[in-house]
Design an enzyme around this catalytic site. Structure first.
Site, PDB file in Angstrom:
ATOM      1  N   THR A   2      11.247  -3.994  -1.030  1.00 35.88           N
ATOM      2  CA  THR A   2      10.253  -3.006  -1.446  1.00 35.88           C
ATOM      3  C   THR A   2       9.208  -2.849  -0.360  1.00 35.88           C
ATOM      4  OG1 THR A   2       8.902  -2.346  -3.318  1.00 35.88           O
ATOM      5  CG2 THR A   2       8.597  -4.586  -2.543  1.00 35.88           C
ATOM      6  N   GLY A 157       9.062   5.048   2.860  1.00 37.66           N
ATOM      7  CA  GLY A 157      10.166   5.488   2.006  1.00 37.66           C
ATOM      8  C   GLY A 157      11.132   6.423   2.710  1.00 37.66           C
ATOM      9  N   CYS A 160      12.877   3.412   5.292  1.00 35.19           N
ATOM     10  CA  CYS A 160      13.475   2.187   4.748  1.00 35.19           C
ATOM     11  C   CYS A 160      14.334   2.504   3.523  1.00 35.19           C
ATOM     12  CB  CYS A 160      12.363   1.204   4.372  1.00 35.19           C
ATOM     13  SG  CYS A 160      12.972  -0.295   3.574  1.00 35.19           S
ATOM     14  N   THR A 163      13.097   1.262  -0.009  1.00 37.61           N
ATOM     15  CA  THR A 163      11.802   1.764  -0.480  1.00 37.61           C
ATOM     16  C   THR A 163      11.992   3.194  -0.959  1.00 37.61           C
ATOM     17  OG1 THR A 163      10.639   0.387   1.137  1.00 37.61           O
ATOM     18  CG2 THR A 163       9.412   2.243   0.222  1.00 37.61           C
TER      19      THR A 163
END
EC number: 3.4.25.2
Length: 183
Positions: A2, A157, A160, A163
């Site tokens: 995350t 986001g 990754c 994410t």
């Protein structure tokens, strides 16, 4: 994993995180709440790492906050001591980002407590991307803490795969400002 990011600016502190839970290379859930308010809503905390491990750490950290009447640094150090010495805790794989009105800290799986430079925290699989984005925004814009955290998470986001763009954002009034780095 995350991405969790914390930014302190203009008398506000924010911790924000995405909502993706992955099992291996599979997305299991997209709307998990990895950021919480603790100790009568006076402390913000976000986690990166194993979900069950993080909930165990949240519980332990909140009990330390209660024990030390909400003193963030003391509670973090006491949790870190337990993390190092307790066999069950030592196996937990998670990082915590915590903040109150005066301090921002990272509590690591090695039992370390780190006060980050400029009160900027970015942890998890997208942490490096979020930190780079937030640093650039802090140095080159007048955006507030919430906007910087959200933009940093969006950039993480986009890069990754662990994410996503479902964010939880928590904000507190802050009494301190990070030091401006010397040129």
């Amino acid at each position: 994993m995350t991405t969790i990011v914390s930014v302190r600016r203009n008398n506000k502190v924010v911790i924000a995180g995405d909502g993706q839970v992955s099992l291996g290379n599979t997305v299991m859930k997209g709307n998990a709440r990895k950021v919480r308010r603790l100790y009568n809503n006076k402390v913000l905390a976000g986690f990166a790492g194993g979900t069950a491990d993080a909930f165990t750490l949240f519980e332990r950290f909140e009990s330390k906050l209660q024990m030390h009447q909400g003193h963030l640094t003391k509670a973090a150090v006491e949790l870190a001591k337990d993390w190092r010495s307790d066999r069950a805790l030592r196996k937990l794989e998670a990082l915590l980002a915590v903040a109150d009105e005066t301090a921002s800290l990272i509590i690591t799986g090695n039992g370390d407590v780190v006060q980050p430079e400029n009160d900027l925290i970015a942890i998890g699989s997208g942490g490096a991307y979020a930190q780079a984005a937030a640093t650039a925004l802090l140095e080159n814009t007048d955006l507030d803490a919430r906007e910087i955290a959200e933009k940093a998470l969006n950039i993480a986001g986009d890069i990754c795969v662990f994410t996503n763009h479902h964010h939880t954002v928590e904000e507190l009034d802050s009494t301190t400002e990070p030091e401006t780095p010397a040129a």
